[in-house]
Scaffold this active site. Structure first.
Site, PDB file in Angstrom:
ATOM      1  N   ASP A  10       0.598  -1.378   0.644  1.00  0.00           N
ATOM      2  CA  ASP A  10       0.028  -0.376   0.075  1.00  0.00           C
ATOM      3  C   ASP A  10       0.626   1.263   0.000  1.00  0.00           C
ATOM      4  O   ASP A  10       2.155   0.525   0.629  1.00  0.00           O
ATOM      5  CB  ASP A  10      -1.011   0.203   1.323  1.00  0.00           C
ATOM      6  CG  ASP A  10      -1.513   1.337   1.661  1.00  0.00           C
ATOM      7  OD1 ASP A  10      -2.331   1.393  -0.124  1.00  0.00           O
ATOM      8  OD2 ASP A  10      -1.814   1.731   2.143  1.00  0.00           O
ATOM      9  N   SER A  11       0.244   2.263   0.124  1.00  0.00           N
ATOM     10  CA  SER A  11       0.516   3.895  -0.350  1.00  0.00           C
ATOM     11  C   SER A  11       1.268   4.018   1.031  1.00  0.00           C
ATOM     12  O   SER A  11       2.205   4.766   1.453  1.00  0.00           O
ATOM     13  CB  SER A  11      -0.395   4.475  -1.026  1.00  0.00           C
ATOM     14  OG  SER A  11      -1.225   4.921   0.038  1.00  0.00           O
ATOM     15  N   CYS A  73      -4.034  -1.248  -2.397  1.00  0.00           N
ATOM     16  CA  CYS A  73      -4.473   0.057  -2.817  1.00  0.00           C
ATOM     17  C   CYS A  73      -5.284   0.483  -4.004  1.00  0.00           C
ATOM     18  O   CYS A  73      -4.946  -0.191  -5.207  1.00  0.00           O
ATOM     19  CB  CYS A  73      -3.207   0.765  -2.735  1.00  0.00           C
ATOM     20  SG  CYS A  73      -3.580   2.258  -2.872  1.00  0.00           S
ATOM     21  N   ASN A  74      -6.335   0.798  -2.680  1.00  0.00           N
ATOM     22  CA  ASN A  74      -7.814   1.363  -4.769  1.00  0.00           C
ATOM     23  C   ASN A  74      -6.553   2.038  -5.401  1.00  0.00           C
ATOM     24  O   ASN A  74      -6.947   1.457  -6.769  1.00  0.00           O
ATOM     25  CB  ASN A  74      -8.446   1.991  -4.312  1.00  0.00           C
ATOM     26  CG  ASN A  74      -9.559   1.097  -3.307  1.00  0.00           C
ATOM     27  OD1 ASN A  74      -9.815   0.095  -3.953  1.00  0.00           O
ATOM     28  ND2 ASN A  74      -9.669   0.819  -2.024  1.00  0.00           N
ATOM     29  N   GLU A 158      -4.112   9.479   8.617  1.00  0.00           N
ATOM     30  CA  GLU A 158      -3.058   9.847   8.167  1.00  0.00           C
ATOM     31  C   GLU A 158      -2.473  10.373   9.582  1.00  0.00           C
ATOM     32  O   GLU A 158      -1.436  10.240  10.742  1.00  0.00           O
ATOM     33  CB  GLU A 158      -2.363   9.518   7.191  1.00  0.00           C
ATOM     34  CG  GLU A 158      -2.611   9.167   5.970  1.00  0.00           C
ATOM     35  CD  GLU A 158      -1.450   8.164   5.526  1.00  0.00           C
ATOM     36  OE1 GLU A 158      -0.221   8.065   6.108  1.00  0.00           O
ATOM     37  OE2 GLU A 158      -2.025   6.591   5.264  1.00  0.00           O
ATOM     38  N   CYS A 192     -11.033   3.464  -0.613  1.00  0.00           N
ATOM     39  CA  CYS A 192     -10.138   3.704  -0.089  1.00  0.00           C
ATOM     40  C   CYS A 192     -10.018   2.186   0.621  1.00  0.00           C
ATOM     41  O   CYS A 192     -10.953   2.791   2.187  1.00  0.00           O
ATOM     42  CB  CYS A 192      -9.883   4.415  -0.267  1.00  0.00           C
ATOM     43  SG  CYS A 192      -8.340   5.456   1.015  1.00  0.00           S
ATOM     44  N   THR A 193      -8.441   2.136   0.843  1.00  0.00           N
ATOM     45  CA  THR A 193      -8.372   1.308   2.315  1.00  0.00           C
ATOM     46  C   THR A 193      -7.676   2.023   3.559  1.00  0.00           C
ATOM     47  O   THR A 193      -8.712   1.261   4.735  1.00  0.00           O
ATOM     48  CB  THR A 193      -6.701   0.185   2.261  1.00  0.00           C
ATOM     49  OG1 THR A 193      -5.934   1.469   1.397  1.00  0.00           O
ATOM     50  CG2 THR A 193      -7.340  -0.461   1.075  1.00  0.00           C
ATOM     51  N   HIS A 194      -8.188   3.222   3.588  1.00  0.00           N
ATOM     52  CA  HIS A 194      -8.396   3.958   4.613  1.00  0.00           C
ATOM     53  C   HIS A 194      -9.536   4.432   5.390  1.00  0.00           C
ATOM     54  O   HIS A 194      -9.505   4.192   6.488  1.00  0.00           O
ATOM     55  CB  HIS A 194      -7.413   5.483   4.368  1.00  0.00           C
ATOM     56  CG  HIS A 194      -6.153   5.404   4.156  1.00  0.00           C
ATOM     57  ND1 HIS A 194      -5.580   4.707   3.380  1.00  0.00           N
ATOM     58  CD2 HIS A 194      -5.116   5.925   5.460  1.00  0.00           C
ATOM     59  CE1 HIS A 194      -4.008   5.484   3.151  1.00  0.00           C
ATOM     60  NE2 HIS A 194      -4.275   6.314   4.972  1.00  0.00           N
TER      61      HIS A 194
HETATM   62  N1  DGL Z   1      -4.827   3.317   0.145  1.00  0.00           N
HETATM   63  C1  DGL Z   1      -5.019   3.950  -0.841  1.00  0.00           C
HETATM   64  C2  DGL Z   1      -5.945   3.678  -1.493  1.00  0.00           C
HETATM   65  O1  DGL Z   1      -6.536   2.927  -1.269  1.00  0.00           O
HETATM   66  C3  DGL Z   1      -5.384   5.461  -0.217  1.00  0.00           C
HETATM   67  C4  DGL Z   1      -4.454   6.096  -0.269  1.00  0.00           C
HETATM   68  C5  DGL Z   1      -3.250   7.098  -0.787  1.00  0.00           C
HETATM   69  O2  DGL Z   1      -3.984   8.297  -1.495  1.00  0.00           O
HETATM   70  O3  DGL Z   1      -2.390   6.728  -0.888  1.00  0.00           O
HETATM   71  O4  DGL Z   1      -6.547   4.151  -2.450  1.00  0.00           O
END
Ligand code: DGL
Length: 274
Positions: A10-11, A73-74, A158, A192-194
């Site tokens: 993931d990012s 990560c989406n 975050e 989004c995984t967050h």
């Molecule tokens: N985890 C990322 C997602 O699922 C979002 C976080 C990012 O913007 O890096 O899209």
């Protein structure tokens, strides 16, 4: 035969919600989690940059031996997965696989929505890519899909502001914007995984009768099914039930934030240069 862990990328921290879902369902396998925390968020970055960063991470996980990598990560799944699958892998790593989180979510959502009107909340990058819309329309023709970018939601998570009063404004604002686009929506993908960390806030403003789809559980089910169908891959995965964490930022920062996503203290990460 040599066996190795499954890589989850993931990012930043969001992919930990995917890892959590996967480990709950498939605890016997080993995993390597890699968060590119030094360069997160990816959500507003261009296609080229997301592809470049994601490919670097995938190569690193391949170097560590992972035969299978999940883009948890989406944004990376929307902007980099197809090119990695169609261009990079055939030429450079034909025996490895990279899977994303959008297709499994799109597959399940069609059987959950009754009105066939679906909303997607995600980063600007994922919404602009129209990946959910294209996948869902392909898999479930006749479904209406509208999306809403939530640019403040990842920073709220975050920065550990996700359960503070200030988050209410941004959560309600994005949710209202989505629902004003289509009054028949009965299912919302948290794309989004967050976003699972904002679930209490979202539920506070969510009208009755609308169902939320967080991804971890469905990605885990889909991975289980994938490994069931691909015995040649399944036998290459090591099975000690262990997980190692790597971050491109500082390990101590990772430990402090990762515990919010995993409900686990003392997550030891190693720094890695991508
Ligand atoms: N985890 C990322 C997602 O699922 C979002 C976080 C990012 O913007 O890096 O899209």
């Amino acid at each position: 035969m040599d066996t190795s862990p499954i890589g989850v990328f993931d990012s930043g921290y969001g992919g930990l919600t995917i890892l959590d879902g996967i480990r709950k369902r498939l605890p016997k396998y080993d995993y390597i989690y890699l968060g590119d925390n030094a360069r997160a968020p990816y959500g507003t970055r261009s296609f080229d940059v997301v592809y470049e960063f994601t490919l670097q991470a995938v190569k690193k996980l391949f170097d560590m031996g992972c035969p299978l990598v999940i883009l948890g990560c989406n944004t990376a799944s929307a902007k980099a997965l197809r090119t990695i699958q169609q261009q990079y892998l055939p030429l450079n790593a034909p025996d490895r696989r990279v899977l994303g989180v959008i297709r499994p979510t799109a597959e399940i959502v069609g059987s959950i929505s009754k009105t066939k009107h679906i909303g997607v909340l995600a980063t600007e990058g994922t919404i602009k890519s129209e990946s959910y819309k294209l996948e869902i329309e392909k898999l479930h023709p006749g479904t209406s899909i509208v999306g809403q970018a939530c640019p403040m939601w990842v920073p709220l998570v975050e920065n550990n502001e996700f359960d503070k009063p200030g988050a209410d404004y941004f959560v309600k604002d994005s949710l209202d914007k989505l629902l004003s686009k289509d009054s028949l929506i009965d299912t919302i993908i948290l794309g989004c995984t967050h976003y699972p960390l904002l679930i209490n806030k979202i539920n506070k403003y969510l009208p009755n009768g609308i169902q939320l789809i967080p991804q971890g559980k469905y990605i885990a089910e889909s991975l289980e099914y994938y490994l069931h169908r691909h015995a040649e891959m399944e036998t290459r995965i090591s099975t000690n039930g262990k997980c190692k964490y790597y971050t491109s930022e500082s390990p101590s920062k990772f430990r402090d934030c990762a515990s919010l996503f995993l409900n686990e203290d003392n997550i030891e990460a190693e720094r890695i240069v991508l």
